[in-house]
Design an enzyme around this catalytic site. Sequence first.
Site, mmCIF file in Angstrom:
data_model
loop_
_atom_site.group_PDB
_atom_site.id
_atom_site.type_symbol
_atom_site.label_atom_id
_atom_site.label_comp_id
_atom_site.label_asym_id
_atom_site.label_seq_id
_atom_site.Cartn_x
_atom_site.Cartn_y
_atom_site.Cartn_z
ATOM 1 N N TYR A 15 55.842 90.259 18.936
ATOM 2 C CA TYR A 15 57.108 89.923 19.607
ATOM 3 C C TYR A 15 57.638 88.543 19.185
ATOM 4 C CZ TYR A 15 60.060 88.660 23.700
ATOM 5 O OH TYR A 15 61.055 88.227 24.529
ATOM 6 N N ASP A 35 48.853 90.406 9.760
ATOM 7 C CA ASP A 35 48.770 91.014 11.102
ATOM 8 C C ASP A 35 47.806 92.194 11.017
ATOM 9 O OD1 ASP A 35 51.199 91.003 13.599
ATOM 10 O OD2 ASP A 35 49.581 92.491 13.606
ATOM 11 N N TYR A 150 41.925 84.065 29.150
ATOM 12 C CA TYR A 150 43.048 83.922 28.225
ATOM 13 C C TYR A 150 43.464 82.454 28.111
ATOM 14 C CZ TYR A 150 47.859 83.661 26.668
ATOM 15 O OH TYR A 150 48.999 83.282 26.010
ATOM 16 N N PHE A 178 56.267 78.687 28.043
ATOM 17 C CA PHE A 178 56.330 79.218 29.401
ATOM 18 C C PHE A 178 56.656 80.719 29.253
ATOM 19 C CE2 PHE A 178 55.515 75.711 32.326
ATOM 20 C CZ PHE A 178 55.139 74.792 31.361
ATOM 21 N N LEU A 199 57.988 91.099 33.021
ATOM 22 C CA LEU A 199 59.002 91.315 34.048
ATOM 23 C C LEU A 199 60.307 91.918 33.513
ATOM 24 C CD1 LEU A 199 59.949 90.978 36.971
ATOM 25 C CD2 LEU A 199 60.642 88.647 36.384
ATOM 26 N N GLY A 293 45.848 86.717 40.186
ATOM 27 C CA GLY A 293 45.950 85.663 39.173
ATOM 28 C C GLY A 293 47.341 85.069 39.007
HETATM 29 N N1 UDP Z 1 56.283 90.845 37.821
HETATM 30 C C1 UDP Z 1 56.670 91.804 38.751
HETATM 31 N N2 UDP Z 1 56.733 93.113 38.354
HETATM 32 C C2 UDP Z 1 56.433 93.512 37.067
HETATM 33 C C3 UDP Z 1 56.048 92.522 36.126
HETATM 34 C C4 UDP Z 1 55.980 91.200 36.533
HETATM 35 O O1 UDP Z 1 56.954 91.488 39.905
HETATM 36 O O2 UDP Z 1 56.510 94.724 36.777
HETATM 37 C C5 UDP Z 1 56.207 89.428 38.241
HETATM 38 C C6 UDP Z 1 54.814 88.814 38.072
HETATM 39 O O3 UDP Z 1 54.042 89.050 39.237
HETATM 40 C C7 UDP Z 1 55.154 87.342 37.853
HETATM 41 C C8 UDP Z 1 56.493 87.378 37.105
HETATM 42 O O4 UDP Z 1 57.039 88.690 37.353
HETATM 43 O O5 UDP Z 1 55.364 86.710 39.098
HETATM 44 C C9 UDP Z 1 56.344 87.189 35.605
HETATM 45 O O6 UDP Z 1 55.346 88.080 35.127
HETATM 46 P P1 UDP Z 1 55.125 88.384 33.592
HETATM 47 O O7 UDP Z 1 54.026 89.414 33.497
HETATM 48 O O8 UDP Z 1 56.426 88.721 32.956
HETATM 49 O O9 UDP Z 1 54.649 87.010 32.957
HETATM 50 P P2 UDP Z 1 53.420 86.015 33.355
HETATM 51 O O10 UDP Z 1 54.022 84.997 34.297
HETATM 52 O O11 UDP Z 1 52.331 86.810 33.963
HETATM 53 O O12 UDP Z 1 53.038 85.424 32.058
#
Ligand code: UDP
Length: 340
Positions: A15, A35, A150, A178, A199, A293
């Site tokens: 990505y 890769d 991780y 971030f 998300l 987490g």
């Molecule tokens: N999240 C959510 N539903 C989803 C995927 C993510 O509510 O289907 C929330 C997740 O709990 C976090 C935020 O979105 O609070 C960002 O999650 P993501 O997995 O995108 O990135 P991370 O912060 O874990 O690196």
Amino acid sequence: MADNKKILVIGGAGYIGSHTVINLLNDGKDIIVFDNLENGHIETVEALKRIGHVEFIKGDLRNFEDIEDVFKNHKVDAVVHFAAFALVGESVENPSKYYRNNVLGTLNLLDAMVKYGCKKIVFSSTCATYGNPKYVPVDEKHPQNPVSPYGASKLMVEQILNDYDIAYGLKSIKLRYFNVAGCDSQARVGEWHEPETHLVPNILKSTFSGGKTFKIFGDDYNTPDGTCIRDYVNVEDLADAHRLALIYLENENKSDVFNIGTERGDSVKNIFDSCEKVIGKKINVEVAGRRAGDAEALYANSKKAQTVLGWKSQRTIEDSISSAYRWEEVLQEKLNGVKV
Ligand code: UDP
């Protein structure tokens, strides 16, 4: 026979790697993508080859010979290293996979670099090296106490890079990303994880036929609307940070570390509302339990990148959502033959 100087992009079929390759091609660079295609896609490599001069080498960092051969046969000026497993939950369940790939694989890469005299690397680090933040916005001086294998694997590599600078003069820029969102504005490459856990793509995927209802993981956090807050940087902006990091290494020949974020915190609900607005549709949603987490709120102080690298987030979250949606349409058609 060694050829002209090239930038070696490890994980360039993934990505963030593929978006960075496009940025570097636009900057006139010759690129080698290395890769193992475990998470990257050959279709992504083909798309990159249509844009500019890209050589693809299939190989795995866990095999020293695979990466050594690249340096033996090419004159590599600098390395940009993305290849890593990056799922927090999976890393808790299977730390061996994370340490072997993310740490041992990187050690092979660094040892090959030292052996063949390549002295510049830009490394994908993460805000996960900070662990649960003691304060926000998080700056680079924030203590690093990762709470997952991780995050620990990325912190270990940061430390190894510092030691390799002292011992072997290998200069590194560590970019602590971030959250990342959005896709190539021409939808040539995009976010393509299987399974998808992030998300923005998860919200958007739920709007296509056969998509699962989007689930909010927890609305009982101590934040204004109860959902987690994150800093979503656009992937094309993030890609540009790598170009600037390479210029910095070339000009200053110094190791350093930078947070790459927008300095803006968006809640899950904010992002969901923006998705509905950008695509102009009501999206089905349900609230599910918290995901293990997840930190409550995490966003960057990215001033150092601004003053030292001259990098600043440019694109808005709406830009990221609309490019991600366009890409999702392309992906749905590719995977399911759904013409949208
Ligand atoms: N999240 C959510 N539903 C989803 C995927 C993510 O509510 O289907 C929330 C997740 O709990 C976090 C935020 O979105 O609070 C960002 O999650 P993501 O997995 O995108 O990135 P991370 O912060 O874990 O690196």
